[in-house]
Design an enzyme around this catalytic site. Sequence first.
Site, PDB file in Angstrom:
ATOM      1  N   MET A   1       0.832  -1.185   0.000  1.00 47.43           N
ATOM      2  CA  MET A   1       0.000   0.000   0.000  1.00 47.43           C
ATOM      3  C   MET A   1       0.876   1.248   0.000  1.00 47.43           C
ATOM      4  O   MET A   1       1.953   1.258   0.544  1.00 47.43           O
ATOM      5  CB  MET A   1      -0.906   0.009   1.225  1.00 47.43           C
ATOM      6  CG  MET A   1      -1.810  -1.212   1.275  1.00 47.43           C
ATOM      7  SD  MET A   1      -2.881  -1.266  -0.177  1.00 47.43           S
ATOM      8  CE  MET A   1      -3.682  -2.839   0.106  1.00 47.43           C
TER       9      MET A   1
ATOM     10  N   VAL B   1      -8.864  -4.286   1.808  1.00 48.75           N
ATOM     11  CA  VAL B   1      -7.514  -4.837   1.701  1.00 48.75           C
ATOM     12  C   VAL B   1      -6.701  -4.076   0.661  1.00 48.75           C
ATOM     13  O   VAL B   1      -5.521  -3.779   0.870  1.00 48.75           O
ATOM     14  CB  VAL B   1      -7.568  -6.345   1.361  1.00 48.75           C
ATOM     15  CG1 VAL B   1      -6.205  -6.856   0.918  1.00 48.75           C
ATOM     16  CG2 VAL B   1      -8.060  -7.147   2.572  1.00 48.75           C
ATOM     17  N   GLU B   2      -7.338  -3.735  -0.450  1.00 47.53           N
ATOM     18  CA  GLU B   2      -6.605  -3.109  -1.546  1.00 47.53           C
ATOM     19  C   GLU B   2      -6.180  -1.670  -1.245  1.00 47.53           C
ATOM     20  O   GLU B   2      -5.036  -1.308  -1.486  1.00 47.53           O
ATOM     21  CB  GLU B   2      -7.449  -3.134  -2.827  1.00 47.53           C
ATOM     22  CG  GLU B   2      -7.610  -4.519  -3.442  1.00 47.53           C
ATOM     23  CD  GLU B   2      -6.316  -5.051  -4.045  1.00 47.53           C
ATOM     24  OE1 GLU B   2      -5.379  -4.251  -4.252  1.00 47.53           O
ATOM     25  OE2 GLU B   2      -6.247  -6.264  -4.304  1.00 47.53           O
ATOM     26  N   THR B   3      -7.095  -0.845  -0.747  1.00 49.49           N
ATOM     27  CA  THR B   3      -6.787   0.591  -0.653  1.00 49.49           C
ATOM     28  C   THR B   3      -7.281   1.265   0.630  1.00 49.49           C
ATOM     29  O   THR B   3      -7.261   2.495   0.714  1.00 49.49           O
ATOM     30  CB  THR B   3      -7.400   1.360  -1.845  1.00 49.49           C
ATOM     31  OG1 THR B   3      -8.841   1.239  -1.785  1.00 49.49           O
ATOM     32  CG2 THR B   3      -6.902   0.825  -3.171  1.00 49.49           C
TER      33      THR B   3
ATOM     34  N   TYR C   1      -4.061 -13.867   0.841  1.00 51.00           N
ATOM     35  CA  TYR C   1      -4.853 -12.706   0.428  1.00 51.00           C
ATOM     36  C   TYR C   1      -6.338 -13.015   0.513  1.00 51.00           C
ATOM     37  O   TYR C   1      -7.125 -12.229   1.050  1.00 51.00           O
ATOM     38  CB  TYR C   1      -4.470 -12.305  -1.000  1.00 51.00           C
ATOM     39  CG  TYR C   1      -5.322 -11.214  -1.598  1.00 51.00           C
ATOM     40  CD1 TYR C   1      -4.969  -9.880  -1.456  1.00 51.00           C
ATOM     41  CD2 TYR C   1      -6.475 -11.528  -2.315  1.00 51.00           C
ATOM     42  CE1 TYR C   1      -5.750  -8.874  -2.005  1.00 51.00           C
ATOM     43  CE2 TYR C   1      -7.270 -10.533  -2.862  1.00 51.00           C
ATOM     44  CZ  TYR C   1      -6.902  -9.208  -2.705  1.00 51.00           C
ATOM     45  OH  TYR C   1      -7.684  -8.203  -3.247  1.00 51.00           O
TER      46      TYR C   1
END
Length: 363
Positions: A1, A141-143, A340
Amino acid sequence: MFKTVFLATALIAACAIPASAKPQKPSQSANRSNAVQGSTPYAQRDDAMQFADDLAERRGLDREWVRQAVGQARFLGSVPKLMLPPSKGTAKNWRVYRSRFIDPIRIRAGVRFWQEHREALARAEQEYGVPAEIIVGIIGVETIYGQQMGNFRVMDALATLAFDFPTAHPRAKERTEFFRRELEQWLSLSNRTNIDPFEVRGSYAGAMGLGQFMPSSWARFAVDFDGDSRIDLFRSPTDAIGSVANYFKGHGWTTGMPTHYSVQFDPATVKMDELLAPDILPTFSATSMQAKGALLDAAGAQHAGPLALVELENGGDAPTYVAGTENFYAITRYNWSSYYAMAVIELGREVAAARNATLASSR
């Protein structure tokens, strides 16, 4: 991130501008040497210019525009290093990995996101069959719900990985081909939507927006879910929600199917090597899995589809195991990692539980 210092204006018209529009030239700020540690600028590299010529012919794009765009891309010295796998001997640890994503800050942000966009999440669940908590888990989780969308120029990141993918990587040839396809998709999208290919920023791998879509995923699965006649995965959470749901539907998500079941082992009969051989690909029926010594819970024993034994290492401690379904496998199509997938599942569940508790306390 990555900390977001971010230019999102370029893609907000992705579905609104006709394909015949004249593409913008790369900005003047891009017109500088990309020489880093003695590297040759892409404009002077035969492989990069041959790629540009082939792409222009294959896609019917203006040759000089493509050559200029590829030639002005800058090599990012840190990016190839970030693509290398951990050094040998580095133990995987699910508990440590989990702690990076399931934490109070991310859970609170997830509750706010769900509350603010509950109508879009409910509609996506109804239209695509993907639970809201899975969509919330992915974007979290991504951003962290749009807080960290990346600060690498997408054009530079993709060019670096297309022409300078680290040869030390065990899948260097395969990954080089992948990133060349993504660079082609990015230039095609930039041309079609009349944007400067150097203006948009994302991850070091070239992923963009709240859900971190690669250019090919944007082209195939991004949807105008808010109905404003354009797709904006940066500033429209509704578009991002619908697009993530559509991505999973396109990768075989089955409505109503659990992602995994708990599993225990019969030490006298377990055939661990056979159970782990297919990795995370669902291969075994519930009956055959149990015959090999993997004992499923009551719901898992009744599961009609194929299952996989998923192993999550915990450093020097005993691994964690679950029986993954085809929906678990679908999550790994977003990121090919069982760690993930479990982080997405568990973050979504934690956010759902926290949201339900908040709603209950406010009654």
